[in-house]
Motif scaffolding. Structure first.
Motif, PDB file in Angstrom:
ATOM      1  N   TRP A  26       1.017  -1.269  -0.039  1.00  0.00           N
ATOM      2  CA  TRP A  26       0.019   0.143   0.031  1.00  0.00           C
ATOM      3  C   TRP A  26       0.945   1.106   0.094  1.00  0.00           C
ATOM      4  O   TRP A  26       1.984   1.088   0.545  1.00  0.00           O
ATOM      5  CB  TRP A  26      -1.021  -0.006   1.231  1.00  0.00           C
ATOM      6  N   ALA A  27       0.383   2.250  -0.542  1.00  0.00           N
ATOM      7  CA  ALA A  27       1.051   3.798  -0.747  1.00  0.00           C
ATOM      8  C   ALA A  27       0.673   4.604   0.439  1.00  0.00           C
ATOM      9  O   ALA A  27      -0.601   4.565   0.742  1.00  0.00           O
ATOM     10  CB  ALA A  27       1.053   4.254  -2.001  1.00  0.00           C
ATOM     11  N   ASP A  28       1.784   5.253   1.166  1.00  0.00           N
ATOM     12  CA  ASP A  28       1.293   6.134   2.291  1.00  0.00           C
ATOM     13  C   ASP A  28       1.883   7.612   1.513  1.00  0.00           C
ATOM     14  O   ASP A  28       3.289   7.682   1.780  1.00  0.00           O
ATOM     15  CB  ASP A  28       2.123   5.702   3.623  1.00  0.00           C
ATOM     16  N   SER A  29       0.988   8.510   1.176  1.00  0.00           N
ATOM     17  CA  SER A  29       1.761   9.807   0.811  1.00  0.00           C
ATOM     18  C   SER A  29       2.364  10.546   1.812  1.00  0.00           C
ATOM     19  O   SER A  29       3.162  11.388   1.577  1.00  0.00           O
ATOM     20  CB  SER A  29       0.369  10.461  -0.086  1.00  0.00           C
ATOM     21  N   ARG A  30       1.811  10.548   3.045  1.00  0.00           N
ATOM     22  CA  ARG A  30       2.279  11.283   4.195  1.00  0.00           C
ATOM     23  C   ARG A  30       3.648  10.770   4.422  1.00  0.00           C
ATOM     24  O   ARG A  30       4.277  11.675   4.535  1.00  0.00           O
ATOM     25  CB  ARG A  30       1.444  11.132   5.317  1.00  0.00           C
ATOM     26  N   ALA A  31       3.743   9.560   4.401  1.00  0.00           N
ATOM     27  CA  ALA A  31       5.371   8.983   4.584  1.00  0.00           C
ATOM     28  C   ALA A  31       6.073   9.267   3.280  1.00  0.00           C
ATOM     29  O   ALA A  31       7.156   8.775   3.133  1.00  0.00           O
ATOM     30  CB  ALA A  31       5.329   7.799   5.098  1.00  0.00           C
ATOM     31  N   ASN A  32       5.515   9.288   2.292  1.00  0.00           N
ATOM     32  CA  ASN A  32       6.129   9.523   1.077  1.00  0.00           C
ATOM     33  C   ASN A  32       6.775   8.227   0.649  1.00  0.00           C
ATOM     34  O   ASN A  32       8.016   8.209   0.030  1.00  0.00           O
ATOM     35  CB  ASN A  32       7.198  10.711   0.786  1.00  0.00           C
ATOM     36  N   THR A  33       6.110   7.154   0.794  1.00  0.00           N
ATOM     37  CA  THR A  33       6.863   5.866   0.128  1.00  0.00           C
ATOM     38  C   THR A  33       5.681   4.861   0.133  1.00  0.00           C
ATOM     39  O   THR A  33       4.572   4.966   0.193  1.00  0.00           O
ATOM     40  CB  THR A  33       7.566   5.551   1.515  1.00  0.00           C
ATOM     41  N   VAL A  34       5.888   3.417  -0.402  1.00  0.00           N
ATOM     42  CA  VAL A  34       5.098   2.558  -0.692  1.00  0.00           C
ATOM     43  C   VAL A  34       5.540   1.421   0.439  1.00  0.00           C
ATOM     44  O   VAL A  34       6.849   0.839   0.249  1.00  0.00           O
ATOM     45  CB  VAL A  34       5.223   1.971  -2.151  1.00  0.00           C
ATOM     46  N   PHE A  35       4.884   0.637   1.314  1.00  0.00           N
ATOM     47  CA  PHE A  35       5.363  -0.269   2.122  1.00  0.00           C
ATOM     48  C   PHE A  35       4.832  -1.523   1.608  1.00  0.00           C
ATOM     49  O   PHE A  35       3.581  -1.577   0.847  1.00  0.00           O
ATOM     50  CB  PHE A  35       4.326  -0.228   3.403  1.00  0.00           C
ATOM     51  N   GLY A  36       5.643  -2.828   1.595  1.00  0.00           N
ATOM     52  CA  GLY A  36       5.220  -3.801   1.271  1.00  0.00           C
ATOM     53  C   GLY A  36       5.502  -4.842   2.583  1.00  0.00           C
ATOM     54  O   GLY A  36       6.520  -4.944   3.107  1.00  0.00           O
ATOM     55  N   LEU A  37       4.731  -5.787   2.472  1.00  0.00           N
ATOM     56  CA  LEU A  37       4.777  -7.064   3.109  1.00  0.00           C
ATOM     57  C   LEU A  37       4.857  -8.532   2.810  1.00  0.00           C
ATOM     58  O   LEU A  37       3.958  -8.753   1.893  1.00  0.00           O
ATOM     59  CB  LEU A  37       3.510  -6.834   4.250  1.00  0.00           C
ATOM     60  N   GLY A  38       5.590  -9.251   3.037  1.00  0.00           N
ATOM     61  CA  GLY A  38       5.802 -10.579   2.669  1.00  0.00           C
ATOM     62  C   GLY A  38       5.521 -11.621   3.801  1.00  0.00           C
ATOM     63  O   GLY A  38       6.018 -11.623   4.866  1.00  0.00           O
ATOM     64  N   PHE A  39       4.527 -12.304   3.638  1.00  0.00           N
ATOM     65  CA  PHE A  39       3.738 -13.327   4.752  1.00  0.00           C
ATOM     66  C   PHE A  39       4.292 -14.528   4.372  1.00  0.00           C
ATOM     67  O   PHE A  39       4.659 -14.956   3.210  1.00  0.00           O
ATOM     68  CB  PHE A  39       2.425 -13.262   4.562  1.00  0.00           C
ATOM     69  N   SER A  40       4.279 -15.588   5.197  1.00  0.00           N
ATOM     70  CA  SER A  40       4.546 -16.791   5.108  1.00  0.00           C
ATOM     71  C   SER A  40       3.626 -17.710   4.684  1.00  0.00           C
ATOM     72  O   SER A  40       3.972 -18.776   4.402  1.00  0.00           O
ATOM     73  CB  SER A  40       5.049 -17.192   6.755  1.00  0.00           C
ATOM     74  N   SER A  41       2.199 -17.077   4.414  1.00  0.00           N
ATOM     75  CA  SER A  41       1.284 -17.936   3.992  1.00  0.00           C
ATOM     76  C   SER A  41       0.142 -17.135   3.512  1.00  0.00           C
ATOM     77  O   SER A  41       0.034 -15.897   3.753  1.00  0.00           O
ATOM     78  CB  SER A  41       0.533 -18.933   4.986  1.00  0.00           C
ATOM     79  N   GLU A  42      -0.512 -17.652   2.444  1.00  0.00           N
ATOM     80  CA  GLU A  42      -1.720 -16.847   1.645  1.00  0.00           C
ATOM     81  C   GLU A  42      -2.719 -16.678   2.785  1.00  0.00           C
ATOM     82  O   GLU A  42      -3.467 -15.602   2.547  1.00  0.00           O
ATOM     83  CB  GLU A  42      -2.090 -17.579   0.550  1.00  0.00           C
TER      84      GLU A  42
END
Length: 343
Positions: A77-93
């Motif tokens: 998801w993108a956070d315009s206040r933090a001026n970045t895009v966060f990504g999360l990698g999970f161990s399962s679907e």
């Protein structure tokens, strides 16, 4: 009550590279705790993650945010206040699905809280306008009572709230534009990533075919090695045969010397000289035959050694080519592993 956690999970945290806006940069060395927090006082929601003493995610959820699943175990998801895009990698679907559902739920709650805030501001604004219709500030001041003073104070507060609301609207418009630009960049990056994946798939198919060909070549070389071993065994047998023939030749030579001595020291055996001569000639013929056999066996040994050296040269050349192919295959596997980590 303060701020309370409402959902917690574990994931690997990434942020988009600020220089390229394409590649993912790991924000944590291992899976860390990622939590949704609800602030009762401000009626707001945040995603927070801490790695040791470092805060790696502090993202306030707004109704304009969108959580996107880019693979079976990765979302962003993108956070315009933090001026970045966060990504999360999970161990399962399943973990990814639960986090995405919670994101949508929190997003709807944030939208509902915003709508209620706007309705409250609009209601207060209408009351303020109705109060201003009843007379000028000077007239109200001349007839002011305790209730009118309270209304005036509330009116001033509502004006300040309206000003802040207008500023927030402009800020949200800027955030929306930023999010649109971020989504466009992410779409481009996703397309490029898909093209890279296809290219890696083709490369992997080529390497797999090459690996099969090398395996077939290894089988052929193993068969050739078996032939070399058989040649070595045959060579050993030839050497033993040569040794036997040489021993037999020495015996014949000894016998020949004895016969010659007998012919010299026993003159009275002249009558038997013809017989001894015939025996000597026969021995010499046998000796010549044995020498011919020895020469033939030596020729066979030389040919065997030549074939063995030739096979060793071919085997060494192939092993060098094989080592190069194996190194290329290892480089390809490391590249494929890196691509899997980036995703």
């Amino acid at each position: 009550m303060g701020e309370q956690p409402i959902f917690t999970t574990r994931a690997h945290v990434f942020q988009i590279d600020p220089s390229t806006k394409k590649n993912w940069v790991p924000a944590s060395k291992q899976a860390v705790t990622v939590s949704y927090f609800y602030d009762v006082t401000r009626n707001s929601y945040r995603i927070i993650s801490v790695d040791g003493a470092k805060v790696i995610i502090n993202s306030t959820i707004t109704p304009n945010m969108t959580f996107t699943k880019t693979s079976q175990k990765f979302g962003q998801w993108a956070d315009s206040r933090a001026n970045t895009v966060f990504g999360l990698g999970f161990s399962s679907e399943q973990q990814l699905t639960k986090f995405a559902e919670k994101f949508q739920e929190v997003k709807e709650a944030a939208k509902l809280a915003r709508d209620k805030s706007q309705e409250k501001i609009e209601t207060s604004s209408n009351h303020s306008q109705a109060s201003s219709v009843n007379g000028t500030d000077d007239e109200k001041a001349s007839h002011a009572g305790p209730a009118d003073t309270h209304l005036k104070s509330e009116n001033d507060k509502l004006k300040i709230a309206l000003t802040q609301s207008a500023a927030n609207v402009k800020k949200w418009e800027i955030e929306l534009q930023t999010l649109r630009e971020s989504n466009a960049r992410l779409t481009t990056a996703l397309q490029e990533s898909a093209a890279s994946v296809e290219q890696w798939k083709r490369q992997f198919s080529i390497c797999r075919d090459e690996n099969d060909r090398l395996r077939n070549k290894i089988d052929e070389l193993e068969e050739q090695c078996g032939e070399i071993n058989r040649e070595k065994e045959k060579n050993s047998q030839l050497k033993r045969r040569i040794e036997e023939l040489e021993a037999e030749l020495r015996e014949k030579e000894t016998e020949l010397k004895d016969l010659r001595k007998q012919s010299e020291i026993i003159p009275q055996l002249m009558s038997e000289c013809d017989y001894v001569s015939e025996k000597l000639e026969a021995a010499e013929r046998d000796n010549q035959n044995l020498e011919d056999k020895v020469r033939s066996l030596k020729t066979d040994i030389e040919e065997s050694k030549y074939r063995q050296r030739h096979l060793k040269v071919e085997l060494k050349s192939f092993l060098e080519v094989l080592d190069g192919k194996i190194d290329d295959l290892h480089d390809f596997r490391r590249g494929l592993s890196k691509l899997g980590t980036d995703n």
